[in-house]
Enzyme design. Structure first.
Site, PDB file in Angstrom:
ATOM      1  N   HIS A   1      31.138  57.067  -2.076  1.00 54.39           N
ATOM      2  CA  HIS A   1      30.296  58.120  -2.034  1.00 54.39           C
ATOM      3  C   HIS A   1      31.281  59.180  -1.559  1.00 54.39           C
ATOM      4  O   HIS A   1      31.649  59.524  -0.276  1.00 54.39           O
ATOM      5  CB  HIS A   1      29.204  58.060  -1.122  1.00 54.39           C
ATOM      6  CG  HIS A   1      28.388  59.295  -1.056  1.00 54.39           C
ATOM      7  ND1 HIS A   1      26.968  59.238  -0.770  1.00 54.39           N
ATOM      8  CD2 HIS A   1      28.536  60.646  -1.108  1.00 54.39           C
ATOM      9  CE1 HIS A   1      26.290  60.445  -0.820  1.00 54.39           C
ATOM     10  NE2 HIS A   1      27.148  61.330  -1.276  1.00 54.39           N
TER      11      HIS A   1
ATOM     12  N   LEU B   1      34.019  66.229  -3.656  1.00 60.98           N
ATOM     13  CA  LEU B   1      35.293  67.007  -3.909  1.00 60.98           C
ATOM     14  C   LEU B   1      35.391  68.423  -4.013  1.00 60.98           C
ATOM     15  O   LEU B   1      36.194  68.863  -3.994  1.00 60.98           O
ATOM     16  CB  LEU B   1      36.096  66.280  -5.053  1.00 60.98           C
ATOM     17  CG  LEU B   1      36.555  64.958  -4.710  1.00 60.98           C
ATOM     18  CD1 LEU B   1      37.476  64.144  -5.887  1.00 60.98           C
ATOM     19  CD2 LEU B   1      37.688  64.711  -3.616  1.00 60.98           C
ATOM     20  N   ARG B   2      34.029  68.877  -4.361  1.00 58.63           N
ATOM     21  CA  ARG B   2      33.816  70.059  -4.685  1.00 58.63           C
ATOM     22  C   ARG B   2      34.706  70.545  -5.770  1.00 58.63           C
ATOM     23  O   ARG B   2      34.950  69.754  -6.803  1.00 58.63           O
ATOM     24  CB  ARG B   2      34.208  71.166  -3.273  1.00 58.63           C
ATOM     25  CG  ARG B   2      33.390  70.826  -2.184  1.00 58.63           C
ATOM     26  CD  ARG B   2      32.173  70.774  -2.323  1.00 58.63           C
ATOM     27  NE  ARG B   2      31.385  70.520  -0.847  1.00 58.63           N
ATOM     28  CZ  ARG B   2      30.188  69.925  -0.469  1.00 58.63           C
ATOM     29  NH1 ARG B   2      29.552  69.447  -1.695  1.00 58.63           N
ATOM     30  NH2 ARG B   2      29.785  70.062   0.632  1.00 58.63           N
TER      31      ARG B   2
ATOM     32  N   HIS C   1      19.774  59.548  -3.211  1.00 56.65           N
ATOM     33  CA  HIS C   1      19.783  60.198  -1.920  1.00 56.65           C
ATOM     34  C   HIS C   1      18.327  60.143  -1.346  1.00 56.65           C
ATOM     35  O   HIS C   1      17.524  60.625  -1.874  1.00 56.65           O
ATOM     36  CB  HIS C   1      20.005  61.661  -2.162  1.00 56.65           C
ATOM     37  CG  HIS C   1      19.946  62.505  -0.855  1.00 56.65           C
ATOM     38  ND1 HIS C   1      21.120  63.314  -0.066  1.00 56.65           N
ATOM     39  CD2 HIS C   1      18.797  62.816  -0.024  1.00 56.65           C
ATOM     40  CE1 HIS C   1      20.647  63.741   0.981  1.00 56.65           C
ATOM     41  NE2 HIS C   1      19.122  63.319   1.154  1.00 56.65           N
TER      42      HIS C   1
ATOM     43  N   LEU D   1      23.321  65.822   6.123  1.00 57.05           N
ATOM     44  CA  LEU D   1      22.096  65.303   5.368  1.00 57.05           C
ATOM     45  C   LEU D   1      22.316  63.959   4.842  1.00 57.05           C
ATOM     46  O   LEU D   1      23.233  63.927   4.093  1.00 57.05           O
ATOM     47  CB  LEU D   1      21.447  66.316   4.632  1.00 57.05           C
ATOM     48  CG  LEU D   1      21.022  67.665   5.289  1.00 57.05           C
ATOM     49  CD1 LEU D   1      20.725  68.571   4.303  1.00 57.05           C
ATOM     50  CD2 LEU D   1      19.674  67.172   6.519  1.00 57.05           C
TER      51      LEU D   1
ATOM     52  N   ASP E   1      30.901  59.898   2.313  1.00 54.82           N
ATOM     53  CA  ASP E   1      30.079  61.145   2.154  1.00 54.82           C
ATOM     54  C   ASP E   1      30.738  62.250   2.527  1.00 54.82           C
ATOM     55  O   ASP E   1      30.128  63.549   3.000  1.00 54.82           O
ATOM     56  CB  ASP E   1      28.624  61.062   2.597  1.00 54.82           C
ATOM     57  CG  ASP E   1      27.625  62.159   2.149  1.00 54.82           C
ATOM     58  OD1 ASP E   1      28.041  62.910   1.078  1.00 54.82           O
ATOM     59  OD2 ASP E   1      26.655  62.533   2.727  1.00 54.82           O
TER      60      ASP E   1
ATOM     61  N   ALA F   1      25.211  71.655   5.587  1.00 52.64           N
ATOM     62  CA  ALA F   1      25.312  70.385   6.011  1.00 52.64           C
ATOM     63  C   ALA F   1      26.310  69.581   5.278  1.00 52.64           C
ATOM     64  O   ALA F   1      26.815  69.827   4.050  1.00 52.64           O
ATOM     65  CB  ALA F   1      24.049  69.628   5.697  1.00 52.64           C
TER      66      ALA F   1
END
Length: 348
Positions: A17, A20-21, A140, A223, A251, A267
Site C-alpha cells: 500500500h 507516490l503522487r 479503504h 486516515l 500507506d 492527512a
C-alpha cells in the site's frame, strides 16, 4: 531469516500500500521505496484518478522513469473504482497485466477520493466481475456519513459494508487496508482465506495520545486516524502472533510541509524512508522477530498469488538519527520520525 545480534537479513520486502503522487513529488519519493522494496501496490488516487488502462500504463512509466539506476523495482498498478467505471475496462487491464488490483474508496474518505464510490450497490456489477476473474479488491474501510464519529468509522464499516459485501460475494478476494482497530484485527483474524489486511508502521507504534497530548503533531495525522491504545495493542498482537494474512503496507503518503503544518492540514505520513526499521522495532519489542520476514516479504505475495522476491536485504541495529526534512522543488517533506533516533535501519 538469520538474526545475528545486530543484523537482520530478510528476503527483499514488498510494500502492499503506497502513495507516490505525481510530478516533482513522485520524482522525489520514488527512490526511498525503490531502494528497499521489490514491488509496491501503487494507489490510484491522483487528480484525476487512474480509471483506465491507458492512464495506468502512463503512470507506471512515469514511476519507472523516476527509479534510479541500480534499483530493481516493479510498481503494481491499481484501478480507482467509480460508480461509472466500465467492468470491461477493468477486466482488460487485469488480463493484460496492467492492473494488479482495484481500489475502493468511499467517496470523500481520504485524499483525492471525491470521485469514490457512493455505495457498494452502485458498483455491484464491477465487483461481481472482479469475483469472477479473481481480481483482488483493496478497501479503504471507513464509512463517511457526517453523523458518524471519525473514531468509529472503521468499526461501522465492518458491520454495514464489509460483512454484507463478503456475504454476497463469497469468492471475492479482499484486502482490508491500513486496519486501525481491534474490531478490524479480530474481523480479519476470524475471516477466511479470501480476507487479508495491511497495517502501517504508525498504527503499530502510536495511538491518538501521541498525536494529541502536549500539542498537535500534524505529521502523525493520517486516515484512518490513530485510535486509542487498546486498538494499537490489538494490532501489535496480531502481527506478533505470526498470523499469515496480515502484511506490510506502509500507506506512505507524502504531502509538502506547508500542507501538513496548516490550519487545515492534510492527512498522511511520509514513512517510506523509515517504515521498515519501524516495523522491525515493533517486532523486536513484541519478541516476535521470528515472524518479521513473513510479514514483510512472504504473506503478501502468498495472498496475491505472486512469487516471493529472490534477493535479500539487511537491517542493522544501531542508533541513527532521521533527517529533519527532505528537499522538494519549492518546499520540504517531513519524514515519519523526523529528527528522532531510531533503532533499526536498512543497511546501505
Amino acid at each position: 531469516m538469520t538474526a545475528p545480534s545486530q543484523v537482520l537479513k530478510i528476503r527483499r520486502p514488498d510494500d502492499w500500500h503506497l502513495h507516490l503522487r505525481d510530478g516533482d513529488m513522485l520524482k522525489t519519493v520514488v527512490p526511498y521505496t525503490s531502494e528497499i522494496y521489490g514491488r509496491a501496490i501503487v494507489m490510484p488516487n491522483l487528480a484525476p484518478p487512474v480509471t483506465t488502462v491507458e492512464a495506468a500504463v502512463a503512470y507506471r512509466q512515469r514511476i519507472l522513469d523516476a527509479v534510479p539506476a541500480g534499483h530493481d523495482f516493479t510498481p503494481l498498478m491499481t484501478c480507482y473504482l467509480t460508480d461509472s467505471l466500465d467492468p470491461n475496462e477493468l477486466e482488460r487491464g487485469f488480463n493484460e497485466g496492467v492492473f494488479t488490483a482495484a481500489k475502493l474508496y468511499p467517496a470523500n474518505a481520504t485524499t483525492n477520493s471525491s470521485h469514490g464510490v457512493t455505495s457498494v450497490d452502485a458498483i455491484m456489477p464491477i465487483l461481481e466481475r472482479m469475483e469472477k476473474i479473481g481480481m483482488p479488491l483493496l478497501v479503504h474501510g471507513e464509512v463517511t456519513h457526517a453523523d458518524i464519529d471519525i473514531f468509529d468509522r472503521e468499526a461501522r464499516f465492518i458491520e454495514s459494508v464489509m460483512e454484507p459485501l463478503r456475504q454476497r460475494l463469497t469468492a471475492l478476494k479482499v484486502v482490508f487496508e491500513h486496519i486501525t482497530t481491534k474490531d478490524a484485527a479480530d474481523y480479519v483474524r476470524d475471516g477466511n482465506e479470501r480476507l487479508a489486511a495491511t497495517i502501517t508502521p504508525q498504527h503499530l507504534m502510536f495511538n491518538r495520545n501521541h498525536m494529541l497530548v502536549g500539542g498537535v503533531r500534524p505529521h502523525l495525522y493520517c486516515l484512518p486516524i490513530l485510535k486509542r491504545n487498546i486498538h494499537q495493542q490489538a494490532l501489535r498482537e496480531l502481527v506478533a502472533s505470526g498470523f499469515n494474512r496480515v502484511f506490510l503496507g506502509t500507506d506512505s503518503a507524502p504531502h509538502a510541509r506547508h500542507r501538513k503544518e496548516s490550519s487545515c492540514g492534510c492527512a498522511g505520513c511520509f514513512n517510506a524512508p523509515t517504515a521498515l526499521g519501524s516495523y522491525a522495532t515493533v517486532f523486536e519489542e513484541m519478541n516476535a522477530l521470528q515472524h518479521f520476514e513473513a510479514f514483510c516479504s512472504v504473506n503478501g505475495p502468498q495472498f496475491y498469488g505472486l512469487p516471493v522476491n529472490d534477493t535479500f536485504i539487511e537491517l542493522v541495529r544501531e542508533e541513527q538519527q532521521v533527517a529533519e526534512s527532505i528537499a522538494l522543488t519549492d518546499d520540504t517533506l517531513v519524514p515519519f520520525l523526523a529528527g528522532e533516533t531510531v533503532r533499526w535501519s536498512v543497511k546501505q
